[in-house]
Enzyme design. Sequence first.
Site, PDB file in Angstrom:
ATOM      1  N   ALA A   4       0.840  -1.141   0.038  1.00 42.29           N
ATOM      2  CA  ALA A   4      -0.083   0.120  -0.087  1.00 42.29           C
ATOM      3  C   ALA A   4       0.871   1.236  -0.112  1.00 42.29           C
ATOM      4  O   ALA A   4       2.037   1.400   0.665  1.00 42.29           O
ATOM      5  CB  ALA A   4      -1.048   0.099   1.201  1.00 42.29           C
ATOM      6  N   THR A   5       0.233   2.209  -0.617  1.00 42.84           N
ATOM      7  CA  THR A   5       1.136   3.661  -0.608  1.00 42.84           C
ATOM      8  C   THR A   5       0.107   4.469   0.133  1.00 42.84           C
ATOM      9  O   THR A   5      -0.877   4.711  -0.203  1.00 42.84           O
ATOM     10  CB  THR A   5       1.377   3.986  -1.976  1.00 42.84           C
ATOM     11  OG1 THR A   5       2.265   3.296  -2.816  1.00 42.84           O
ATOM     12  CG2 THR A   5       1.892   5.389  -2.131  1.00 42.84           C
TER      13      THR A   5
END
Length: 83
Positions: free
Chosen positions: A7-8
């Site tokens: 995830a970012t």
Amino acid sequence: MIEPNMATMLGYIMTDATIEKSKLQSMLSKACNRSFNSISIDGDESTSDTVVAIASGLKELSSEDEFQSALFEVTQGLSADLV
């Protein structure tokens, strides 16, 4: 980068303050250094993690110090939500 599944983190902060772009960038960097850049979720680093501040310029800024404090409060709260 936040595990699992790579995830970012993307953060968007919006204000109606009238403030020069360079000043807002400086204040945001200062706030992020004391908040987002001080946390670790899983020990990984991501070049894609981003925090952006956008100012509409609709309201005069009454105090730069108050705005800096409010900006830090927002970034601190958001970064705490991540951990």
